[in-house]
Design a protein around this motif. Structure first.
Motif, mmCIF file in Angstrom:
data_model
loop_
_atom_site.group_PDB
_atom_site.id
_atom_site.type_symbol
_atom_site.label_atom_id
_atom_site.label_comp_id
_atom_site.label_asym_id
_atom_site.label_seq_id
_atom_site.Cartn_x
_atom_site.Cartn_y
_atom_site.Cartn_z
ATOM 1 N N PHE A 1 0.811 -1.227 0.000
ATOM 2 C CA PHE A 1 0.000 0.000 0.000
ATOM 3 C C PHE A 1 0.847 1.282 0.000
ATOM 4 N N ASN A 2 1.880 1.353 0.875
ATOM 5 C CA ASN A 2 2.781 2.517 0.927
ATOM 6 C C ASN A 2 2.037 3.823 1.189
ATOM 7 N N LEU A 3 1.107 3.795 2.126
ATOM 8 C CA LEU A 3 0.424 5.017 2.531
ATOM 9 C C LEU A 3 1.131 5.627 3.739
ATOM 10 N N VAL A 4 1.027 6.943 3.887
ATOM 11 C CA VAL A 4 1.591 7.637 5.047
ATOM 12 C C VAL A 4 0.549 7.603 6.162
ATOM 13 N N SER A 5 0.890 6.979 7.279
ATOM 14 C CA SER A 5 -0.093 6.697 8.326
ATOM 15 C C SER A 5 -0.691 7.951 8.955
ATOM 16 N N SER A 6 0.052 9.047 8.965
ATOM 17 C CA SER A 6 -0.428 10.261 9.620
ATOM 18 C C SER A 6 -1.323 11.111 8.717
ATOM 19 N N LEU A 7 -1.442 10.729 7.451
ATOM 20 C CA LEU A 7 -2.228 11.511 6.498
ATOM 21 C C LEU A 7 -3.578 10.860 6.229
ATOM 22 N N THR A 8 -4.563 11.660 5.913
ATOM 23 C CA THR A 8 -5.873 11.140 5.535
ATOM 24 C C THR A 8 -5.817 10.557 4.129
ATOM 25 N N ALA A 9 -6.904 9.906 3.731
ATOM 26 C CA ALA A 9 -6.970 9.333 2.383
ATOM 27 C C ALA A 9 -6.760 10.398 1.318
ATOM 28 N N GLU A 10 -7.440 11.533 1.447
ATOM 29 C CA GLU A 10 -7.295 12.574 0.430
ATOM 30 C C GLU A 10 -5.897 13.172 0.443
ATOM 31 N N GLU B 1 -9.596 -1.157 1.501
ATOM 32 C CA GLU B 1 -9.786 0.289 1.347
ATOM 33 C C GLU B 1 -8.439 1.006 1.210
ATOM 34 N N GLN B 2 -7.439 0.548 1.963
ATOM 35 C CA GLN B 2 -6.113 1.143 1.823
ATOM 36 C C GLN B 2 -5.558 0.920 0.412
ATOM 37 N N GLN B 3 -5.781 -0.265 -0.133
ATOM 38 C CA GLN B 3 -5.295 -0.515 -1.496
ATOM 39 C C GLN B 3 -6.033 0.349 -2.502
ATOM 40 N N ARG B 4 -7.298 0.613 -2.253
ATOM 41 C CA ARG B 4 -8.041 1.480 -3.163
ATOM 42 C C ARG B 4 -7.565 2.931 -3.069
ATOM 43 N N HIS C 1 -10.460 9.802 6.367
ATOM 44 C CA HIS C 1 -10.045 8.673 7.200
ATOM 45 C C HIS C 1 -8.547 8.403 7.004
ATOM 46 N N ARG C 2 -7.857 8.093 8.089
ATOM 47 C CA ARG C 2 -6.450 7.720 8.029
ATOM 48 C C ARG C 2 -6.329 6.212 7.772
ATOM 49 N N PRO C 3 -5.164 5.751 7.312
ATOM 50 C CA PRO C 3 -5.001 4.322 7.003
ATOM 51 C C PRO C 3 -5.438 3.382 8.119
ATOM 52 N N SER C 4 -5.161 3.757 9.380
ATOM 53 C CA SER C 4 -5.535 2.892 10.505
ATOM 54 C C SER C 4 -7.046 2.749 10.648
ATOM 55 N N GLU C 5 -7.797 3.648 10.033
ATOM 56 C CA GLU C 5 -9.258 3.612 10.096
ATOM 57 C C GLU C 5 -9.869 2.929 8.872
#
Length: 246
Positions: A96-105, A148-151, A139-143
């Motif tokens: 996924f490589n998302l930044v955990s502190s950032l929201t989806a947008e 959904e994270q992959q999307r 929503h943040r990745p943890s939520e």
């Protein structure tokens, strides 16, 4: 403009020297047409990931040429390669490589922000709506669930309307139901939006959703099959390649 989004010609990729020399790709030539969904498969060590990395400009091959969207990568500087990857290539990874502190947008907008640009008004929301997450912008990745994270990662890959999306085991960390939803989305992007997708996978069920399956073995193309294939046919072909490489 040609009908081919990605063209690799006589690609060789070697690492190390002498007895430690490893040939990851050995004269691979392959092209991926616009608006098609291609899967790349093969046994472990066959060169799948190296092929994707060379095709995407993440690694430079030892020899041969790579062209993306009519641009030859060979003569580009590192800065030019970075801009090409940012503007013309989308990436979707297993992790996924998302930044955990950032929201989806914020995650979707991050590549543009890092480039010093501001996404067009409504572009981030539209990209998330495209992948079915219009109600998850803040929503943040943890939520979010794994699917959904992959999307979110897919929305991030698609916001620049890239020439090609490279997907490296995009369903590898997901359960079977969620994997099917991700594959449905990739298939729809190809069928409805004429997106070019090149996916590395070990999963015959995932590969069966593609228009074409390129099989690698020992750094070479062992087979290149177009048209619908059943997962059982793909699994049998992969097992045969594993036996040959042992």
């Amino acid at each position: 403009m040609t009908t081919q989004t990605v063209v690799l010609e006589d690609i060789r990729a070697t690492y190390g020297t002498g007895e430690r020399r490893l040939v990851a790709l050995d004269g691979v030539s392959v092209a991926f047409e616009r608006g098609t969904f291609s899967a790349v498969m093969g046994p472990s060590g066959s060169g799948k990931s190296t092929l994707l990395h060379c095709a995407a400009g993440l690694d430079r091959p030892s020899s041969g040429s790579v062209t993306i969207d009519d641009v030859s990568l060979g003569g580009l500087t590192e800065d030019q390669l970075t801009r090409l990857r940012r503007d013309r290539i989308g990436f979707v990874f297993q992790s996924f490589n998302l930044v955990s502190s950032l929201t989806a947008e914020q995650n979707v907008a991050l590549p543009a922000r890092l480039a010093g640009r501001r996404p067009a008004p409504g572009a981030v929301a539209a990209a998330l709506a495209e992948v079915g997450l219009a109600d998850r912008l803040r929503h943040r990745p943890s939520e979010l669930s794994g699917g959904e994270q992959q999307r979110v990662a897919m929305a991030r890959a698609l916001i620049s309307r890239p020439a090609v999306v490279f997907a490296d085991e995009p369903t590898g960390a997901l359960d079977s139901v969620t994997s099917r939803h991700i594959l449905d989305l990739l298939r729809r992007l190809v069928d409805e939006h004429h997106q070019t997708v090149v996916m590395v996978t070990h999963d015959p069920v995932a590969a069966a959703r593609a228009d074409r399956v390129v099989f690698l073995s020992d750094g070479r193309i062992a087979d290149d099959v177009r048209g619908p294939l059943a997962p059982e046919q793909i699994a049998a072909r992969t097992a045969h390649l594993v036996e040959k490489s042992c």
